[in-house]
Enzyme design. Structure first.
Site, short mmCIF file in Angstrom:
data_model
loop_
_atom_site.label_atom_id
_atom_site.label_comp_id
_atom_site.label_asym_id
_atom_site.label_seq_id
_atom_site.Cartn_x
_atom_site.Cartn_y
_atom_site.Cartn_z
N SER A 1 112.83 -8.82 75.73
CA SER A 1 111.86 -7.82 76.18
C SER A 1 112.22 -7.16 77.51
CB SER A 1 110.47 -8.47 76.30
OG SER A 1 110.48 -9.50 77.26
N LYS B 1 101.42 -10.28 79.34
CA LYS B 1 102.27 -9.50 80.23
C LYS B 1 101.47 -8.45 81.00
CE LYS B 1 106.46 -10.05 77.43
NZ LYS B 1 107.45 -9.39 76.56
#
Length: 841
Positions: A722, A765
């Site tokens: 990511s 996140k």
């Protein structure tokens, strides 16, 4: 002369391996493990098994016999403390030279050694010697108690004198030095003579033992007479009403007679009860049988809790016990609603599986149920009431970080449904007997944890929590996960057989709930039997509210304080949450609040003054300096520094990817304890920048420089795809000299063509970025729907940019960049100058 070969040396402690023999061994010494690994890498997994002269840990050439056996490695099982493997002896070998290799293991220059056969194998003396050795060996095996069929089968395979001598030498009891002497004897005739001598010596020992046992039995005759007299005395006492053993057995039989047992269980109980009455108290089996029957009597064969299926009451209880977790509560309430509808339908039409008037919602529920989930009606209860029928719904698996409420939600389900609650921890269980129990033939046998839990709770329809199901282990004693397949399969668990119980036990009415931190650790077939309900980490606001409602009042009470003596404002709670804890749940937060309460209790007890409300300054004074330092957003735009987002089991946060170019040879340097996947993302970003240098405004000479990418903190391992967009942004920034926005955090995987692929953990996140002070987020287009999982107050306070390719990423992240008609433009560029091709999907 045979050709010399080089083989790794496998040192044996107090053991000698003979050709033609398979020997299981355990290996744990580092040098031995290195030797095995070396052999496994070879085309043929061969080793030279040499016995040690003394049983010592340090292996040296001087401490090994020169004569050994060339062996092939069989089945190898690896475990935490070493290896378990099987050696198959093939032929004798002589270690001409021993050399130590890097890694601490020895390699032997080996000369294969062949048997020295007699000049005439048909010589009458040799034939007589071979026949006598076989007959004496068969006699020894029979007197040792081996079945005759097994003896004949083994002897039938050893028709050659040399192989026969090796077979007997391997299994007869003798010191290691004697075994080694037989191994070194190449003459088949001489080896047969030595083996015959050993066998005859063992026969003489057995005869001596039999004489001793005969004398002991004669001496025991007096004791047996005493036992008979005591039995007669017990019978007399019973006639006089003075004995109580029969009374205990009668009471146990009465308890068993009242149980509603299935036919198979009733038959086994009656058989064992008859055995108990038949044998005396002095028999070794008496206590074993009594313990078994008492276990049967204590199991809940028909006792049930009265189940309450009131959705409104259940919702109230869940709200009282937990704050937040809206999605989890909704799923639990849906689960209970399905059970309520099915129960209502079954009571409305007894014995029917469905009615013509069932609603569309019910049809949806039935369509979603697993195949084979229908259950036949159960026999009526003894009181003549309606048959108990249990709807077989899905088994819930609660997955999430530690401390987010998985176990307590299960307890709330039990409270909401009126069922009993039982929990077993499966963490570290690595034996099938932990689940299925031990067979009664073993000393100290007991039921498995499932039946022990049922015995403990006392009802056959509890809420049964299987805690930490992802931490099951595997060993040579069996796989407990495989044993759970039957327990968690609604089509099979109505006839679960525990090895100790030996008869089917009905688990179909149990409401099983499992918890796990990492679902990828659960075997696929077991995971397929459960419906996963994901628990996300708490936001700061949720933690603050949980602390106010549950944690702080509990700590105040446990530490003997009054509520007014420990009042924490929102600022103080935020300081404790952010400065002293780093977790997705609230366990560490409760510990810190407990520590704070103890500090305050000490001041109260000593009479020291306390403010009306604890503020941040007093928190620092009581708890010390903050131990957690979360990342904060950068204060200004920088060239080569991009802000990314990451997720761990304790929650989300931001990270900085730093890129720097310097004179060099065009190499790419990666630091910061990056994993393989993250390194590949950095190389993909580097390749993308080189391939689109003209479009990105990068001087081709820039790629002659050395590019260094670093991800703080260097002591923390990092991995995952990511960070791809973050690395690409930092690389393009440093090579083009354009600064990156400091108020923008990003996440997403990249491809060489510039596509931005979806990632996981979006909620955590984004929450981490918000805690760091960032309100503008860049994420893959396919993850846009994941923003709906965010709390409404967070979702309303951020700006999210869904992107599909790197052109959009760079346009948002780099100062002076824009993205029009699928192309990237920088400040001052005219349309058509340095266009970046759009990615086609």
């Amino acid at each position: 002369m045979s050709e010399q070969i080089h083989l790794p040396v496998l040192p044996l402690r107090e053991a000698v391996l003979f050709p033609g023999i398979a020997m299981p061994i355990g290996a744990g010494r580092p040098g031995t493990l290195k030797a095995i690994e070396s052999a496994l890498r070879a085309p043929e997994p061969l080793v030279l098994a040499l016995s040690q002269r003394k049983n010592v840990d340090q292996v040296t050439p001087e401490g090994l016999y020169q004569f050994g056996t060339i062996a092939r490695l069989g089945q190898v099982q690896r475990h935490l403390s070493g290896m378990q493997l099987v050696l198959h002896g093939e032929r004798r070998g002589i270690a001409v030279r021993l050399e130590e290799r890097a890694g601490g293991y020895l390699v032997a220059t080996t000369l294969p050694a062949a048997d020295e056969e007699p000049l005439d194998a048909r010589d009458s003396a040799f034939v007589a010697l071979f026949r006598e050795a076989r007959e004496r060996a068969v006699e020894l095996a029979k007197r040792a108690g081996l079945p005759e069929e097994l003896v004949q089968q083994v002897m039938g395979h050893a028709t050659e004198p040399g192989k026969f001598a090796d077979l007997v030498a391997a299994y007869i009891e003798q010191p290691t030095a004697e075994r080694q002497r037989l191994l070194e004897t190449l003459s088949v005739e001489q080896r047969l003579r030595q083996v015959l001598l050993l066998v005859q010596r063992q026969l003489d020992v057995l005869e001596a033992q039999e004489e001793i046992q005969s004398k002991v039995r004669e001496e025991l005759g007096d004791r047996q007479r005493e036992t008979i007299l005591r039995e007669q005395m017990r019978a007399i006492q019973k006639e006089l009403g003075e004995g109580d053993e029969g009374k205990e057995t009668d009471e146990l039989a009465e308890r068993l007679a009242k149980l509603e047992l299935p036919p198979a269980a009733r038959k086994e109980v009656d058989r064992e009860l008859a055995r108990l009455r038949r044998i005396g108290r002095e028999s070794m089996e008496t206590q074993v049988i009594r313990t078994y029957l008492e276990t049967v009597a204590e199991l809940p064969w028909s006792a049930r809790s009265e189940e309450k299926l009131d959705i409104q009451a259940a919702e109230t209880i869940l709200e009282e016990d937990h704050y937040g977790l809206k999605d989890v509560k909704d799923r639990v309430l849906e689960f209970l609603a399905v059970r309520q509808l099915r129960r209502a339908r079954e009571h409305a039409v007894p014995g029917s599986a469905a009615t013509d008037s069932e609603t569309d919602a019910e049809r949806e529920v039935d369509a979603a149920a697993p195949a084979g989930s229908a259950e036949a009606p159960r026999p009526a209860a003894a009181d003549g009431g309606a048959a108990h029928r249990q709807a077989k719904g899905p088994i819930l698996l609660f997955v999430g970080p530690p401390g987010v409420g998985k176990t307590s939600i299960a307890r709330s389900i039990a409270r909401a449904t009126g069922r009993e609650y039982v929990r077993i921890s499966l963490g570290g269980a690595r034996d099938e007997a932990d689940i299925r129990g031990h067979r009664r033939t073993y000393v100290g046998a007991m039921p498995g944890r499932i039946l022990q839990g049922m015995k403990q709770v006392g009802t056959k329809n509890p809420v049964f929590l299987l805690d930490e199901i992802d931490k099951l282990g595997v060993s040579f004693q069996g796989d407990p996960a495989a044993a759970l397949l039957e327990v968690l399969d609604p089509a099979q668990n109505d006839s679960f057989v525990d090895h100790y119980l030996g008869v089917p036990f009905d688990l179909s009415e149990v409401l099983f709930v499992a918890t796990a931190n990492f679902p990828q650790s659960i075997p696929g077939p077991l995971l397929d039997r459960m419906e996963m309900v994901e628990f996300s980490g708490y936001t700061e606001d949720e933690k603050r509210e949980i602390a106010k409602r549950f944690l702080l009042p509990r700590q105040v009470e446990e530490n003997g304080l009054e509520r007014a003596q420990l009042a924490l404002g929102d600022g103080a709670l935020a300081e404790v949450i952010n400065g002293y804890t780093r977790e997705a749940g609230v366990r560490q937060l409760e510990r810190e609040l407990g520590k704070l309460a103890r500090k305050v209790a000490r001041r109260v007890a000593s009479g020291a003054p306390l403010p009306a409300e604890v503020d941040s300054a007093l928190v620092h004074e009581l708890l010390g300096r903050p131990r957690v330092h979360p990342e904060r957003a950068a204060g200004a735009d920088q060239v080569g520094v991009a802000t990314g987002m990451f997720y761990t089991p304790v929650g989300g946060d931001i990270l900085f990817v730093e890129a720097s170019a310097m004179k060099g040879k065009g190499d790419l340097v990666l630091t910061g304890q990056l994993g393989d996947v993250m390194k590949e993302s950095a190389r993909a970003a580097w390749s993308y920048a080189r391939a689109h240098a003209a479009s990105l405004g990068i001087d081709p000479d820039a790629f002659e420089q050395e590019l260094h990418i670093h991800v703080p903190a260097g002591a923390v391992p990092k991995d995952g795809p990511s960070a791809g967009v973050t690395m690409a942004t930092a690389v393009v920034s440093v090579l083009s000299g354009r600064p990156v926005r400091h108020d923008l955090a990003m996440t997403g995987e990249i491809t060489l063509s510039g596509r931005v692929l979806p990632i996981g953990g979006v909620k955590e996140k984004v929450l981490g970025a918000v805690r760091a002070g960032i309100r503008e987020i860049l994420l893959p287009k396919e993850n846009e729907a994941d923003l709906e999982d965010l709390p409404s107050e967070v979702r309303g306070g951020i700006v999210a940019h869904p992107v599909e390719d790197l052109g959009q990423v760079l346009a948002l992240a780099l100062r002076g960049a824009s993205y029009r008609e699928g192309r990237l433009f920088f400040g001052g560029d005219e349309p058509g100058d340095r266009p970046l091709p759009a990615t086609r999907h």
